[in-house]
Design an enzyme around this catalytic site. Structure first.
Site, PDB file in Angstrom:
ATOM      1  CG  HIS A   1      -2.103   0.990   1.128  1.00 35.47           C
ATOM      2  ND1 HIS A   1      -1.934   2.208   1.531  1.00 35.47           N
ATOM      3  CD2 HIS A   1      -3.241   0.854   0.785  1.00 35.47           C
ATOM      4  CE1 HIS A   1      -2.912   2.742   1.543  1.00 35.47           C
ATOM      5  NE2 HIS A   1      -4.033   2.214   0.861  1.00 35.47           N
TER       6      HIS A   1
ATOM      7  CG  ASP B   1      -7.956  -2.982  -2.825  1.00 39.13           C
ATOM      8  OD1 ASP B   1      -9.250  -2.697  -2.801  1.00 39.13           O
ATOM      9  OD2 ASP B   1      -6.936  -1.942  -3.020  1.00 39.13           O
TER      10      ASP B   1
END
Length: 456
Positions: A333, A392
């Site tokens: 991320h 996700d």
């Protein structure tokens, strides 16, 4: 034949012009360092360039100790409240949390029960779309991408608003609440139109029910029989809560601030945010995770063999497997390093749903990849400073277990994030900031005008 040659001519001209455009648009990467331009508004150490202030959301992933960045487990904070505490609160009290979090993001404090009930009733009263809107706007022009349908529908709502350009807080708040309330219908009806007109499936149009939560209404409208389990609705509600806000620096929320700063209307600002979220680098990552796992499942002989899993992850990194991008989707991320708090929270409940659906083996595979991928990346990446699973990684698995079609994955993100976008739009208007206009430096050399006859 003449038309065929004309088409060939058009394609040839476009191809030639594309090459010219590509060549004329190329920028020497060394110039970014020379002029200290922070691409993507990120420092070289990964920190975001400070461009604004907000009280709505906070993403916390590191501390500074005598100028040194020390990575810490990620935290996501809504209006000062840790997301983990908010989730524990409404889960412990056996109720849905998205509406409460929307209230918190918009108004800055947790509502009392009576106030929350009134807020939910207000949202319920705003669920109904204008007369014949679904037929005339959504069903008559079905799109193959639901995000485009959603953006077009939001812009169309401008025409049904008696006072669309009024940017007073009272009017903007009403517009935002209407959008929060009707986004599920806009997205689901967009999918039903796609499924019917492009997929030759039966057309189901269920109206939202005022007594249901946002999560329950999504499942009820999406499914032909409108049936769902309590655990299914709970997991979807949790996903909405975790996606509702992520600080002012994420791309679509920043777009909301930028467009709002021009003084434009709510519908234009929100459709711009939808366009930003549609991009696969922002809202479409969970689709790539699901596709990657379908590939992994088809290639592995033993889902429980760590060595085989690790070998295949290495093949992904070396661009020899899956989509040859070299990316293990769902791992890493831009902000979080040690952990994404949203993934940590979601994983706990994903296991319960996987058990209910009889997908324990697949969940174990997800858990194995989550554990092994950071190790594989650390061995191959010299710049490695720590990665972990992001939201996700699990959200796509959740949606698939809920039988939510892949075309709805990113629209689900939008249904949640409209709450955060609304809070940020109001914050931008209240603080009456200047129009957001960052500086760009031109590095093009000066040219002298050349007469037409002298051009080569």
């Amino acid at each position: 034949m003449q038309n065929y040659n004309l088409e060939q001519f058009d394609e040839k001209v476009l191809d030639d012009l594309s090459k010219v455009a590509k060549k004329s648009s190329f920028m020497n990467p060394e110039l970014y360092s020379k002029y200290q331009v922070k691409r993507g508004l990120r420092d070289l150490d990964g920190r975001g360039v400070l461009v604004g202030l907000t009280e709505i959301g906070e993403v916390h992933s590191y501390i500074l100790d005598e100028g040194e960045i020390i990575q810490v487990p990620g935290r996501l904070i809504y209006r000062g409240y840790d997301i983990a505490d908010l989730v524990k609160g409404f889960i412990r009290e056996d109720r849905f949390g998205f509406e409460e979090c929307a209230y918190l993001l918009l108004f800055g404090h947790l509502p009392k029960q009576r106030v929350l009930e009134e807020f939910e009733q207000l949202l319920a009263s705003y669920q109904r779309l204008p007369e014949d809107f679904a037929r005339d706007v959504i069903l008559k022009a079905p799109s193959k991408d639901i995000m485009n349908t959603l953006a077009r529908s939001v812009l169309a709502l401008y025409s049904f608003d008696d006072n669309p350009d009024d940017t007073s807080i009272n009017n903007v708040l009403k517009q935002c609440l209407r959008l929060i309330a009707c986004f599920p219908s806009l997205a689901v009806y967009g999918y039903q139109a796609l499924s019917h007109y492009h997929g030759n499936q039966s057309l189901y149009i269920h109206s939202p029910r005022p007594e249901l939560s946002t999560a329950e209404n999504i499942l009820s409208m999406l499914r032909p029989d409108s049936k769902y389990s309590k655990l299914e609705a709970t997991l979807l509600d949790l996903a909405l809560v975790l996606h509702a806000e992520h600080g002012g620096g994420n791309n679509s929320t920043f777009v909301t601030h930028v467009v709002t700063s021009t003084g434009t209307d709510t519908y234009s600002a929100m459709s711009a945010a939808i366009g930003a979220l549609k991009g696969p680098r922002h809202g479409g990552a969970n689709i790539k995770v699901v596709q990657m796992f379908e590939d992994i499942k088809s290639q592995l002989k033993d889902w429980e063999d760590d060595e085989e899993i690790e070998r295949y992850l290495n093949r992904i990194l070396t661009k020899d497997a899956f989509d040859h991008s070299g990316l293990i989707y769902g791992i890493g991320h831009a902000v979080y390093s040690i952990s994404d708090p949203r993934a940590v929270i979601l994983k706990e409940y994903v296991a319960q749903l996987a058990q209910e659906k009889g997908l324990e083996d697949e969940f174990k595979l997800y858990a194995a990849v989550e554990r092994l991928a950071p190790q594989v990346i650390s061995k191959s990446n010299k710049m490695y400073k720590g990665v972990s699973a992001n939201i996700d990684f699990f959200s796509g698995f959740v949606y698939r277990m809920l039988n939510i079609p892949v075309e709805m994955f990113t629209p689900m993100f939008a249904i949640a994030r409209i709450a955060g976008w609304s809070a940020h739009r109001i914050e931008e208007i209240v603080n009456a900031g200047k129009i957001i206009r960052p500086a760009y430096k031109s590095v093009a050399p000066r040219q002298n005008y050349i007469k037409m006859i002298e051009r080569v």
